[in-house]
Design a protein around this motif. Structure first.
Motif, PDB file in Angstrom:
ATOM      1  N   LEU A 162     -26.640 -13.499   1.918  1.00 32.38           N
ATOM      2  CA  LEU A 162     -25.211 -14.385   1.549  1.00 32.38           C
ATOM      3  C   LEU A 162     -24.109 -13.506   1.306  1.00 32.38           C
ATOM      4  CD1 LEU A 162     -26.878 -16.489  -1.648  1.00 32.38           C
ATOM      5  CD2 LEU A 162     -26.089 -17.319   0.616  1.00 32.38           C
ATOM      6  N   ARG A 163     -24.283 -12.380   0.746  1.00 28.27           N
ATOM      7  CA  ARG A 163     -22.930 -11.587   0.573  1.00 28.27           C
ATOM      8  C   ARG A 163     -22.276 -11.271   1.969  1.00 28.27           C
ATOM      9  NH1 ARG A 163     -25.804  -8.060  -1.987  1.00 28.27           N
ATOM     10  NH2 ARG A 163     -26.495  -8.853  -3.963  1.00 28.27           N
ATOM     11  N   ASN A 164     -23.338 -11.058   3.055  1.00 25.12           N
ATOM     12  CA  ASN A 164     -22.669 -10.499   4.235  1.00 25.12           C
ATOM     13  C   ASN A 164     -22.094 -11.688   5.004  1.00 25.12           C
ATOM     14  OD1 ASN A 164     -22.253  -9.308   6.417  1.00 25.12           O
ATOM     15  ND2 ASN A 164     -24.704  -9.066   7.307  1.00 25.12           N
ATOM     16  N   CYS A 165     -22.835 -12.968   4.675  1.00 24.39           N
ATOM     17  CA  CYS A 165     -22.266 -14.073   5.266  1.00 24.39           C
ATOM     18  C   CYS A 165     -20.816 -14.342   4.611  1.00 24.39           C
ATOM     19  CB  CYS A 165     -23.205 -15.347   5.075  1.00 24.39           C
ATOM     20  SG  CYS A 165     -22.615 -16.678   5.806  1.00 24.39           S
ATOM     21  N   ASN A 166     -20.581 -14.344   3.473  1.00 23.07           N
ATOM     22  CA  ASN A 166     -19.475 -14.616   2.820  1.00 23.07           C
ATOM     23  C   ASN A 166     -18.297 -13.494   3.086  1.00 23.07           C
ATOM     24  OD1 ASN A 166     -19.701 -17.021   1.226  1.00 23.07           O
ATOM     25  ND2 ASN A 166     -21.067 -15.748  -0.256  1.00 23.07           N
ATOM     26  N   ARG A 167     -18.776 -12.053   3.224  1.00 20.34           N
ATOM     27  CA  ARG A 167     -17.674 -11.268   3.672  1.00 20.34           C
ATOM     28  C   ARG A 167     -17.123 -11.680   5.071  1.00 20.34           C
ATOM     29  NH1 ARG A 167     -21.450  -7.216   2.381  1.00 20.34           N
ATOM     30  NH2 ARG A 167     -21.215  -6.891   0.367  1.00 20.34           N
ATOM     31  N   ARG A 168     -18.111 -12.093   5.952  1.00 22.07           N
ATOM     32  CA  ARG A 168     -17.722 -12.113   7.504  1.00 22.07           C
ATOM     33  C   ARG A 168     -16.838 -13.567   7.246  1.00 22.07           C
ATOM     34  NH1 ARG A 168     -19.952  -9.947  11.534  1.00 22.07           N
ATOM     35  NH2 ARG A 168     -21.553  -8.398  11.148  1.00 22.07           N
ATOM     36  N   HIS A 169     -17.063 -14.445   6.466  1.00 24.15           N
ATOM     37  CA  HIS A 169     -16.340 -15.758   6.349  1.00 24.15           C
ATOM     38  C   HIS A 169     -14.905 -15.518   5.683  1.00 24.15           C
ATOM     39  CE1 HIS A 169     -14.726 -19.404   4.084  1.00 24.15           C
ATOM     40  NE2 HIS A 169     -15.083 -19.866   5.302  1.00 24.15           N
ATOM     41  N   GLN A 170     -14.626 -14.679   4.932  1.00 28.65           N
ATOM     42  CA  GLN A 170     -13.353 -14.039   4.455  1.00 28.65           C
ATOM     43  C   GLN A 170     -12.493 -13.468   5.483  1.00 28.65           C
ATOM     44  OE1 GLN A 170     -14.416 -11.596   1.029  1.00 28.65           O
ATOM     45  NE2 GLN A 170     -14.799 -13.185  -0.429  1.00 28.65           N
ATOM     46  N   ARG A 171     -13.330 -12.643   6.443  1.00 29.30           N
ATOM     47  CA  ARG A 171     -12.408 -12.129   7.375  1.00 29.30           C
ATOM     48  C   ARG A 171     -11.761 -13.104   8.500  1.00 29.30           C
ATOM     49  NH1 ARG A 171     -16.405  -8.102   9.542  1.00 29.30           N
ATOM     50  NH2 ARG A 171     -17.445  -7.740   7.469  1.00 29.30           N
ATOM     51  N   GLN A 172     -12.576 -14.257   8.463  1.00 29.12           N
ATOM     52  CA  GLN A 172     -12.295 -15.096   9.476  1.00 29.12           C
ATOM     53  C   GLN A 172     -11.146 -16.206   8.830  1.00 29.12           C
ATOM     54  OE1 GLN A 172     -15.678 -17.185  10.693  1.00 29.12           O
ATOM     55  NE2 GLN A 172     -16.195 -15.766  12.154  1.00 29.12           N
ATOM     56  N   CYS A 173     -10.968 -16.220   7.579  1.00 28.39           N
ATOM     57  CA  CYS A 173      -9.970 -17.160   7.022  1.00 28.39           C
ATOM     58  C   CYS A 173      -8.571 -16.366   7.170  1.00 28.39           C
ATOM     59  CB  CYS A 173     -10.253 -17.087   5.407  1.00 28.39           C
ATOM     60  SG  CYS A 173     -11.674 -18.115   5.372  1.00 28.39           S
ATOM     61  N   PRO A 174      -7.504 -17.246   7.528  1.00 29.02           N
ATOM     62  CA  PRO A 174      -6.243 -16.886   7.713  1.00 29.02           C
ATOM     63  C   PRO A 174      -5.598 -16.232   6.278  1.00 29.02           C
ATOM     64  CG  PRO A 174      -6.344 -19.249   7.401  1.00 29.02           C
ATOM     65  CD  PRO A 174      -7.480 -18.716   7.416  1.00 29.02           C
ATOM     66  N   LYS A 175      -4.912 -15.301   5.992  1.00 29.89           N
ATOM     67  CA  LYS A 175      -4.330 -14.631   4.978  1.00 29.89           C
ATOM     68  C   LYS A 175      -3.191 -15.530   4.270  1.00 29.89           C
ATOM     69  CE  LYS A 175      -6.370 -10.761   5.646  1.00 29.89           C
ATOM     70  NZ  LYS A 175      -7.686 -10.700   5.120  1.00 29.89           N
ATOM     71  N   ASP A 176      -3.048 -15.652   3.063  1.00 29.79           N
ATOM     72  CA  ASP A 176      -2.218 -16.482   2.250  1.00 29.79           C
ATOM     73  C   ASP A 176      -0.827 -15.776   2.662  1.00 29.79           C
ATOM     74  OD1 ASP A 176      -4.138 -17.997   1.298  1.00 29.79           O
ATOM     75  OD2 ASP A 176      -4.389 -16.731  -0.735  1.00 29.79           O
ATOM     76  N   PRO A 177       0.397 -16.937   2.812  1.00 26.11           N
ATOM     77  CA  PRO A 177       1.686 -16.406   3.016  1.00 26.11           C
ATOM     78  C   PRO A 177       2.209 -15.627   1.737  1.00 26.11           C
ATOM     79  CG  PRO A 177       1.755 -18.568   2.979  1.00 26.11           C
ATOM     80  CD  PRO A 177       0.203 -18.312   2.880  1.00 26.11           C
ATOM     81  N   THR A 178       3.083 -14.574   2.013  1.00 27.42           N
ATOM     82  CA  THR A 178       3.651 -13.633   0.951  1.00 27.42           C
ATOM     83  C   THR A 178       5.031 -14.217   0.720  1.00 27.42           C
ATOM     84  OG1 THR A 178       4.070 -11.906   2.629  1.00 27.42           O
ATOM     85  CG2 THR A 178       1.958 -11.875   1.272  1.00 27.42           C
ATOM     86  N   ASP A 179       5.522 -14.901   1.749  1.00 29.30           N
ATOM     87  CA  ASP A 179       6.876 -15.148   1.284  1.00 29.30           C
ATOM     88  C   ASP A 179       7.081 -16.692   2.039  1.00 29.30           C
ATOM     89  OD1 ASP A 179       6.943 -14.989   4.128  1.00 29.30           O
ATOM     90  OD2 ASP A 179       8.330 -13.154   3.952  1.00 29.30           O
ATOM     91  N   MET A 180       8.253 -17.398   2.181  1.00 28.95           N
ATOM     92  CA  MET A 180       8.591 -18.473   2.563  1.00 28.95           C
ATOM     93  C   MET A 180       8.683 -18.548   4.113  1.00 28.95           C
ATOM     94  SD  MET A 180       7.796 -20.555   0.220  1.00 28.95           S
ATOM     95  CE  MET A 180       8.295 -22.059   0.618  1.00 28.95           C
ATOM     96  N   ASP A 181       8.670 -17.534   4.657  1.00 27.92           N
ATOM     97  CA  ASP A 181       9.006 -17.267   6.309  1.00 27.92           C
ATOM     98  C   ASP A 181       7.737 -17.194   6.992  1.00 27.92           C
ATOM     99  OD1 ASP A 181      10.192 -17.104   8.371  1.00 27.92           O
ATOM    100  OD2 ASP A 181      10.197 -14.765   8.251  1.00 27.92           O
ATOM    101  N   PHE A 182       7.060 -18.555   7.306  1.00 28.04           N
ATOM    102  CA  PHE A 182       5.702 -18.576   7.860  1.00 28.04           C
ATOM    103  C   PHE A 182       6.121 -19.905   8.761  1.00 28.04           C
ATOM    104  CE2 PHE A 182       5.106 -20.637   3.802  1.00 28.04           C
ATOM    105  CZ  PHE A 182       4.667 -21.785   4.296  1.00 28.04           C
ATOM    106  N   GLU A 183       5.107 -19.973   9.592  1.00 28.96           N
ATOM    107  CA  GLU A 183       4.908 -21.237  10.622  1.00 28.96           C
ATOM    108  C   GLU A 183       3.933 -21.972  10.344  1.00 28.96           C
ATOM    109  OE1 GLU A 183       4.656 -21.907  15.364  1.00 28.96           O
ATOM    110  OE2 GLU A 183       5.802 -19.866  14.443  1.00 28.96           O
TER     111      GLU A 183
END
Length: 60
Positions: free
Chosen positions: A33-54
């Motif tokens: 389960l831990r391994n599956c969750n780690r791999r899933h987190q790597r595939q998710c896009p990062k949250d934007p840090t500013d308002m300059d995103f597409e």
């Protein structure tokens, strides 16, 4: 991508695990389960840090 880690691990264990082998020879459920969750987190896009995103809109 939208399936829970638990259901993925359950499906894989049901299809691939050999019930005739001793339990100690099978992988630990919690580690899978831990391994599956780690791999899933790597595939998710990062949250934007500013308002300059597409925003990408896909027609499905």
């Amino acid at each position: 991508m939208f399936e829970s880690a638990g259901s993925i691990v359950d499906k894989i264990l049901r299809d691939e695990a050999n019930d005739r082998l001793p339990e100690a020879s099978r992988p630990d459920y919690e580690n899978l389960l831990r391994n599956c969750n780690r791999r899933h987190q790597r595939q998710c896009p990062k949250d934007p840090t500013d308002m300059d995103f597409e925003v990408i809109i896909r027609n499905v």
